[in-house]
Design a protein around this motif. Structure first.
Motif, short mmCIF file in Angstrom:
data_model
loop_
_atom_site.label_atom_id
_atom_site.label_comp_id
_atom_site.label_asym_id
_atom_site.label_seq_id
_atom_site.Cartn_x
_atom_site.Cartn_y
_atom_site.Cartn_z
N ASP A 1 1.43 -1.05 0.21
CA ASP A 1 0.15 0.13 0.07
C ASP A 1 0.78 0.96 -0.31
OD1 ASP A 1 -2.31 -2.07 -0.07
OD2 ASP A 1 -2.89 -0.49 2.37
N SER A 2 0.03 2.84 -0.75
CA SER A 2 0.84 3.59 -0.65
C SER A 2 0.11 4.84 0.55
CB SER A 2 1.03 4.06 -2.21
OG SER A 2 -0.37 4.14 -2.81
N ALA A 3 1.94 5.53 0.12
CA ALA A 3 0.38 6.67 0.45
C ALA A 3 -0.61 7.47 0.60
CB ALA A 3 1.81 8.10 1.04
N LEU A 4 -0.61 7.36 -1.04
CA LEU A 4 -1.82 7.09 -1.69
C LEU A 4 -3.00 6.66 -1.06
CD1 LEU A 4 -3.91 9.68 -3.43
CD2 LEU A 4 -2.76 7.62 -5.58
N ASP A 5 -2.84 5.05 -1.56
CA ASP A 5 -3.98 4.54 -0.98
C ASP A 5 -4.07 4.85 0.68
OD1 ASP A 5 -3.62 2.64 -2.56
OD2 ASP A 5 -2.12 1.94 -2.24
N ALA A 6 -3.73 5.18 1.34
CA ALA A 6 -3.83 5.26 2.70
C ALA A 6 -4.45 6.52 2.65
CB ALA A 6 -2.41 5.72 3.77
N LEU A 7 -4.24 7.54 1.94
CA LEU A 7 -5.21 8.87 1.53
C LEU A 7 -6.37 8.50 1.82
CD1 LEU A 7 -4.67 11.86 2.56
CD2 LEU A 7 -4.73 11.87 0.19
N CYS A 8 -6.78 8.04 0.81
CA CYS A 8 -8.02 7.21 -0.11
C CYS A 8 -8.80 6.59 1.14
CB CYS A 8 -7.77 6.49 -1.22
SG CYS A 8 -6.88 7.22 -2.55
N ALA A 9 -8.29 5.73 1.54
CA ALA A 9 -8.86 5.00 2.99
C ALA A 9 -9.47 6.01 3.87
CB ALA A 9 -8.15 3.76 3.86
N TRP A 10 -8.63 7.05 4.18
CA TRP A 10 -8.93 7.40 5.14
C TRP A 10 -9.91 8.73 4.71
CZ3 TRP A 10 -8.94 12.97 5.67
CH2 TRP A 10 -8.97 13.79 6.68
N PHE A 11 -10.14 9.48 3.52
CA PHE A 11 -10.91 9.74 2.62
C PHE A 11 -12.39 9.37 3.43
CE2 PHE A 11 -7.90 13.67 1.17
CZ PHE A 11 -8.29 14.41 1.55
N PHE A 12 -12.35 8.37 2.68
CA PHE A 12 -13.36 7.35 2.37
C PHE A 12 -13.95 7.35 3.66
CE2 PHE A 12 -15.30 3.28 1.57
CZ PHE A 12 -16.46 3.58 0.68
N GLY A 13 -13.08 7.06 4.68
CA GLY A 13 -13.74 6.02 6.04
C GLY A 13 -13.77 7.17 6.25
N ASN A 14 -13.74 8.92 6.28
CA ASN A 14 -13.96 9.76 6.83
C ASN A 14 -15.17 10.70 6.53
OD1 ASN A 14 -13.71 12.27 8.92
ND2 ASN A 14 -11.66 12.35 8.74
N LYS A 15 -16.56 10.65 6.73
CA LYS A 15 -17.36 10.86 6.08
C LYS A 15 -17.23 13.00 6.77
CE LYS A 15 -20.66 6.66 6.49
NZ LYS A 15 -21.89 7.01 7.01
N ALA A 16 -17.00 13.19 7.12
CA ALA A 16 -17.38 14.58 7.71
C ALA A 16 -16.44 15.17 6.16
CB ALA A 16 -15.89 14.53 8.00
N MET A 17 -15.41 14.50 5.40
CA MET A 17 -14.27 15.02 3.82
C MET A 17 -15.31 14.47 3.53
SD MET A 17 -12.45 16.06 5.63
CE MET A 17 -10.67 16.55 4.02
N TRP A 18 -16.55 13.64 3.41
CA TRP A 18 -17.01 13.61 2.60
C TRP A 18 -18.38 15.30 1.92
CZ3 TRP A 18 -20.54 8.82 2.52
CH2 TRP A 18 -18.99 7.86 3.31
N TYR A 19 -18.80 15.03 0.81
CA TYR A 19 -19.49 16.24 -0.20
C TYR A 19 -20.88 15.72 0.81
CZ TYR A 19 -16.72 18.23 -3.45
OH TYR A 19 -15.48 18.73 -4.01
N SER A 20 -22.10 17.05 1.26
CA SER A 20 -23.22 16.84 1.93
C SER A 20 -24.28 17.46 0.29
CB SER A 20 -23.51 18.24 2.95
OG SER A 20 -22.90 17.56 4.16
N PRO A 21 -25.30 17.04 0.74
CA PRO A 21 -26.36 16.99 -0.50
C PRO A 21 -26.38 18.30 -0.91
CG PRO A 21 -27.24 15.55 0.95
CD PRO A 21 -25.92 15.63 1.24
N GLY A 22 -26.03 18.44 -2.12
CA GLY A 22 -26.36 20.04 -3.20
C GLY A 22 -24.68 21.08 -2.81
N GLU A 23 -23.98 20.41 -1.98
CA GLU A 23 -22.71 20.54 -1.54
C GLU A 23 -22.16 20.78 -2.59
OE1 GLU A 23 -18.89 21.14 1.64
OE2 GLU A 23 -20.07 19.16 1.40
N ARG A 24 -20.65 22.38 -3.05
CA ARG A 24 -19.85 21.72 -4.76
C ARG A 24 -18.89 22.57 -4.11
NH1 ARG A 24 -22.71 26.31 -8.47
NH2 ARG A 24 -22.85 28.01 -7.00
#
Length: 124
Positions: A1-24
């Motif tokens: 696993d690379s640092a990019l893989d770890a970062l992507c996993a962190w973003f995917f697992g952290n809902k605070a980083m997801w767009y909310s409905p209507g957010e852009r």
């Protein structure tokens, strides 16, 4: 696993980083140049672009990365670009049609301003 893989996993697992409905997202670019003309006059030239993602749709980042490439690929397929090999779009014959289509079809526009500078202006 690379640092990019770890970062992507962190973003995917952290809902605070997801767009909310209507957010852009929003992308801003600002370029500033001091230009000296052949007559010795100088001006500060700026080029600014602000773009927003589509609500509940594509992000500005995804559009501004993929659309210029797609436009160029289409132009190659249509034989309106005859170059071969890896070519950077740094000449007006390549970038002007892309910028025109980005503005006319997708509303992405750079606003350019030129402000004359006094002859005593020192270049840094």
């Amino acid at each position: 696993d690379s640092a990019l893989d770890a970062l992507c996993a962190w973003f995917f697992g952290n809902k605070a980083m997801w767009y909310s409905p209507g957010e852009r997202d929003m992308l801003c670019m600002h370029h500033s140049f001091v230009v000296e003309r052949s007559d010795g006059s100088r001006e500060n030239v700026t080029s600014t672009m602000v773009d927003y993602g589509v609500e509940n749709g594509d992000t500005s980042m995804s559009r501004l990365v993929s659309l210029p490439v797609a436009i160029m690929i289409r132009k190659i397929i249509e034989n309106s670009i005859q170059l071969t090999g890896v070519v950077r779009p740094v000449t007006a014959d390549l970038y002007t049609p892309i910028l025109e289509e980005m503005e006319n079809s997708f509303g992405v526009k750079f606003i350019e301003k030129a402000v004359p500078l006094p002859l005593s202006h020192v270049l840094c």
